[in-house]
Design a protein around this motif. Structure first.
Motif, PDB file in Angstrom:
ATOM      1  N   MET A 164       0.816  -1.220   0.000  1.00 12.82           N
ATOM      2  CA  MET A 164       0.000   0.000   0.000  1.00 12.82           C
ATOM      3  C   MET A 164       0.845   1.264   0.000  1.00 12.82           C
ATOM      4  N   LEU A 165       2.111   1.126   0.354  1.00 16.60           N
ATOM      5  CA  LEU A 165       2.998   2.292   0.346  1.00 16.60           C
ATOM      6  C   LEU A 165       3.650   2.478  -1.017  1.00 16.60           C
ATOM      7  N   ASN A 166       3.467   1.507  -1.899  1.00 17.35           N
ATOM      8  CA  ASN A 166       4.129   1.562  -3.207  1.00 17.35           C
ATOM      9  C   ASN A 166       3.222   2.276  -4.205  1.00 17.35           C
ATOM     10  N   ARG A 167       3.639   3.466  -4.595  1.00 17.58           N
ATOM     11  CA  ARG A 167       2.811   4.310  -5.465  1.00 17.58           C
ATOM     12  C   ARG A 167       2.852   3.861  -6.910  1.00 17.58           C
ATOM     13  N   THR A 168       3.723   2.921  -7.245  1.00 18.25           N
ATOM     14  CA  THR A 168       3.823   2.494  -8.645  1.00 18.25           C
ATOM     15  C   THR A 168       3.539   0.998  -8.780  1.00 18.25           C
ATOM     16  N   ALA A 169       2.856   0.436  -7.785  1.00 20.12           N
ATOM     17  CA  ALA A 169       2.666  -1.021  -7.799  1.00 20.12           C
ATOM     18  C   ALA A 169       1.634  -1.486  -8.824  1.00 20.12           C
ATOM     19  N   LEU A 170       0.739  -0.607  -9.252  1.00 19.19           N
ATOM     20  CA  LEU A 170      -0.336  -1.053 -10.136  1.00 19.19           C
ATOM     21  C   LEU A 170      -0.006  -0.733 -11.588  1.00 19.19           C
ATOM     22  N   ALA A 171      -0.508  -1.582 -12.486  1.00 29.63           N
ATOM     23  CA  ALA A 171      -0.298  -1.351 -13.910  1.00 29.63           C
ATOM     24  C   ALA A 171      -0.956  -0.028 -14.305  1.00 29.63           C
ATOM     25  N   ARG A 172      -0.328   0.710 -15.215  1.00 32.83           N
ATOM     26  CA  ARG A 172      -0.909   1.983 -15.635  1.00 32.83           C
ATOM     27  C   ARG A 172      -1.424   1.865 -17.058  1.00 32.83           C
ATOM     28  N   PRO A 173      -2.740   1.727 -17.205  1.00 37.55           N
ATOM     29  CA  PRO A 173      -3.303   1.491 -18.530  1.00 37.55           C
ATOM     30  C   PRO A 173      -3.395   2.759 -19.372  1.00 37.55           C
ATOM     31  N   THR A 174      -3.635   2.553 -20.675  1.00 42.34           N
ATOM     32  CA  THR A 174      -3.965   3.626 -21.604  1.00 42.34           C
ATOM     33  C   THR A 174      -5.456   3.477 -21.849  1.00 42.34           C
ATOM     34  N   PHE A 175      -6.265   4.456 -21.443  1.00 45.47           N
ATOM     35  CA  PHE A 175      -7.710   4.192 -21.455  1.00 45.47           C
ATOM     36  C   PHE A 175      -8.553   5.453 -21.595  1.00 45.47           C
ATOM     37  N   LYS A 176      -9.820   5.214 -21.887  1.00 42.92           N
ATOM     38  CA  LYS A 176     -10.849   6.247 -21.849  1.00 42.92           C
ATOM     39  C   LYS A 176     -12.034   5.648 -21.093  1.00 42.92           C
TER      40      LYS A 176
END
Ligand SMILES: Cc1cc2nc3c(=O)[nH]c(=O)nc-3n(C[C@H](O)[C@H](O)[C@H](O)COP(=O)(O)OP(=O)(O)OC[C@H]3O[C@@H](n4cnc5c(N)ncnc54)[C@H](O)[C@@H]3O)c2cc1C
Ligand SMILES: *[C@@H]1O[C@H](CO)[C@@H](O)[C@H](O)[C@H]1NC(C)=O
Ligand SMILES: *[C@@H]1O[C@H](CO)[C@@H](O)[C@H](O)[C@H]1NC(C)=O
Ligand SMILES: *[C@@H]1O[C@H](CO)[C@@H](O)[C@H](O)[C@H]1NC(C)=O
Ligand SMILES: *[C@@H]1O[C@H](CO)[C@@H](O)[C@H](O)[C@H]1NC(C)=O
Length: 527
Positions: free
Chosen positions: A358-370
């Motif tokens: 929960m402290l990791n600000r970049t742990a989740l995949a960052r999609p390209t989306f609308k």
């Protein structure tokens, strides 16, 4: 904790009339001079300024762009990023931006769906609040102070490391920033029991357009009302929020049951619409619809993940669901008993053994989306749901998702004008939908697909206005002009997000920022 069954779903997923005649390069140079002049200690301000020629500029800019749709060579870039370390840096940034005709974009977690915290068509500065992220939890009084640049994960972690019986009713994806999330409402898996994050804000610290630092008392109840859901980048820079925490049992139960087209998903989903908003407040449910591989090779099907969070143990949950929603066929093996904080990770699709993530600000995949949102007040007939499914199966899209979040409970009890967020009683659920693609691909067909879906849902969703959730920002529903925007024009998008609260927001704006310094494509204009 064991999260083996967790789905791998990715976590859901201007306006400045140039006030001066100078060129960009000039205003940029003047802006920097101004910052240095304003700073008692010039050597500290230099450390927080990133100009375009700084080797770290791109990494600082891209670090918190959570929709990679806005990481392209043609995306407009800021002249300067100010990663403020102290309040005086924020005050100087406001003063010098005003003086030199630059716009400010405030960034906390960078999750804005349309990138408004770091993109602008006019010359601008990013004020990055990354360093303002302290979290102070007071278990005895069940309150916390949290700075805007913190993530909701940092808040949850701060609570969870002190107690298992307190929580906060904010979002699911732990990387979401407090600054944008609270200023637009903020909901998560406690929405039916406790309502929104903004419902639980009891004080705040804000830097206004004149650089004054105000708290609830000195800002007054109108401005304090407006910042709890009335939108970011509009009324000032919120530095920190004091929130009331809420009680949860030490053990909660989560479940997931997947159904696809071959398993009568449409029928079950149809039933869910009649049941979910009427369940006891202790049971939250949502449904996430995606397109997945079918068991038949080379074919696709549509799958719905029916998920739940019960504020209690599994032995109470099973008979409750079997009684109210037998069509789901819930059994014990679909369930897990967890702490509340662990249940957030479960809903976020994060499979891990440890809360530290929960402290990791970049742990989740960052999609390209609308993405887009709707509020549904009458059950959609089976034929209508089938229309959604068939759109999901269209060949041109692959990464598509619709999430239906049950309302009812606490949301029925809070008045529409209590805070600016108006979508309360009478909603069965909120639907949000998203299309993703690979960064760099031509986005045209994806955007037009989701616009067609939105238009299709017009038959079934709220009308007059066609409501939308501010925090799921969508510039398709209307925008301000570059330059003067009338209240009437802004009302086109404003009433969709705020219904009748839009007028009061404009009145507050007239009081606190009459020259409309804080603005963007969807900021409330003064009357
Ligand atoms: C992966 C993902 C998951 C999400 N999950 C949820 C969810 O579960 N529930 C939910 O309700 N929403 C959810 N959202 C939407 C989210 O609440 C909004 O995008 C929210 O605005 C994000 O806040 P931020 O600080 O990260 O964003 P930012 O992009 O930094 O800011 C968003 C807006 O607020 C302004 N702003 C930011 N900080 C401040 C400040 N300190 N003072 C004044 N204005 C400010 C910005 O200028 C911008 O206009 C999700 C979004 C994403 C991308
Ligand atoms: C300026 O700030 C730097 C770094 O914080 C510090 O080392 C220095 O002593 C400060 N100078 C003055 C004049 O305060
Ligand atoms: C789907 O529904 C039909 C008719 O109601 C029923 O006969 C069938 O058994 C169901 N299939 C599944 C997998 O539940
Ligand atoms: C779905 O099927 C395709 C081939 O048809 C395959 O390439 C892909 O990996 C499969 N996806 C999953 C999640 O199994
Ligand atoms: C955060 O998560 C990312 C992605 O999983 C990983 O690459 C990175 O090492 C993690 N950072 C820390 C500090 O654990």
């Amino acid at each position: 904790m064991k999260l083996a069954h967790v789905s791998l779903l990715p976590c859901l997923v201007v306006v400045l009339v140039s006030l001066i005649g100078s060129t960009c390069a000039d205003s940029h140079g003047n802006f920097l001079n101004c910052l240095h002049l304003r700073s008692a200690n010039s050597s500290t301000i230099s450390k927080v300024i990133y100009m375009q020629n700084n080797p770290s500029f791109s990494s600082v800019l891209n670090a918190y762009i959570q929709n990679t749709k806005f990481i392209t060579p043609t995306t407009p870039k800021p002249l300067v990023i100010v990663k403020a370390l102290q309040i005086s840096h924020i005050q100087s940034t406001i003063y010098c931006s005003k003086k030199h005709g630059l716009q400010i974009r405030i960034r906390s977690g960078g999750h804005d769906f349309e990138g408004l915290s770091y993109v602008s068509e006019v010359p601008f500065v990013i004020l990055d609040l990354l360093h303002f992220r302290a979290v102070k939890v007071d278990v005895k009084n069940e309150v916390a102070w949290v700075e805007s640049g913190a993530t909701i994960g940092e808040l949850y972690y701060g609570i969870a490391t002190k107690t298992k019986t307190l929580a906060f009713p904010a979002g699911v994806c732990h990387t979401v920033g407090v600054g944008g999330h609270f200023s637009g409402g903020g909901y998560g898996i406690l929405i039916r029991k406790y309502g929104l994050a903004a419902d639980h804000v009891i004080d705040a610290l804000l830097v206004d357009v004149n650089g004054r630092v105000l708290d609830r008392k000195s800002m007054g109840e109108d401005l304090f009302w407006a910042i709890r859901g009335g939108g970011g980048n509009t009324f000032g820079i919120v530095l920190a929020w004091k929130v009331k925490l809420v009680q949860v049992p030490p053990v909660v139960t989560v479940y997931t049951v997947n159904k696809n087209l071959e398993q009568n998903v449409t029928k079950i989903l149809h039933r869910w619409q009649y049941i979910a908003h009427k369940l006891p407040d202790d049971l939250f449910t949502d449904v996430t619809i995606t397109k997945v591989n079918s068991t038949q090779a080379g074919k696709k099907t549509v799958q719905a993940a029916f998920k739940g969070l019960f504020l209690g143990g599994v032995d109470k949950l099973i008979p409750l669901v079997q009684d109210k929603f037998p069509e789901l066929g819930l059994t014990k093996k679909d369930c897990l008993e967890l702490s509340w904080a662990e249940s957030v990770l479960y809903f976020g699709g994060v499979s891990t053994q440890s809360l530290e993530i929960m402290l990791n600000r970049t742990a989740l995949a960052r999609p390209t989306f609308k993405a887009k949102s709707d509020y549904v007040k009458e059950p959609i007939p089976e034929s209508g749901l089938e229309g959604i499914m068939s759109r999901f199966l269209e060949k041109e899209v692959d990464v598509v998702l619709m999430m239906m979040v049950a309302f009812g409970g606490r949301m029925e009890q809070v008045a529409e004008n209590e805070i600016p967020y108006p979508h309360r009683a009478g909603n069965l659920y909120q639907a949000s939908y998203l299309v993703g693609w690979t960064n760099g691909e031509d986005e045209g067909k994806y955007i037009s697909w989701i616009r067609r879906l939105h238009s299709y849902l017009g038959t079934y969703a709220s009308k007059s206005p066609r409501e939308a959730y501010y925090n799921y920002r969508d510039l398709d529903i209307g925008t301000n002009n570059v330059g003067y925007t009338s209240y009437e024009q802004a009302s086109i998008w404003g009433r969709k997000y705020y219904k009748n609260n839009f007028k009061r927001l404009a009145q507050v704006k007239s009081m606190v920022d009459p020259m409309n310094f804080f603005r963007n494509e969807q900021s409330v204009p003064p009357l």
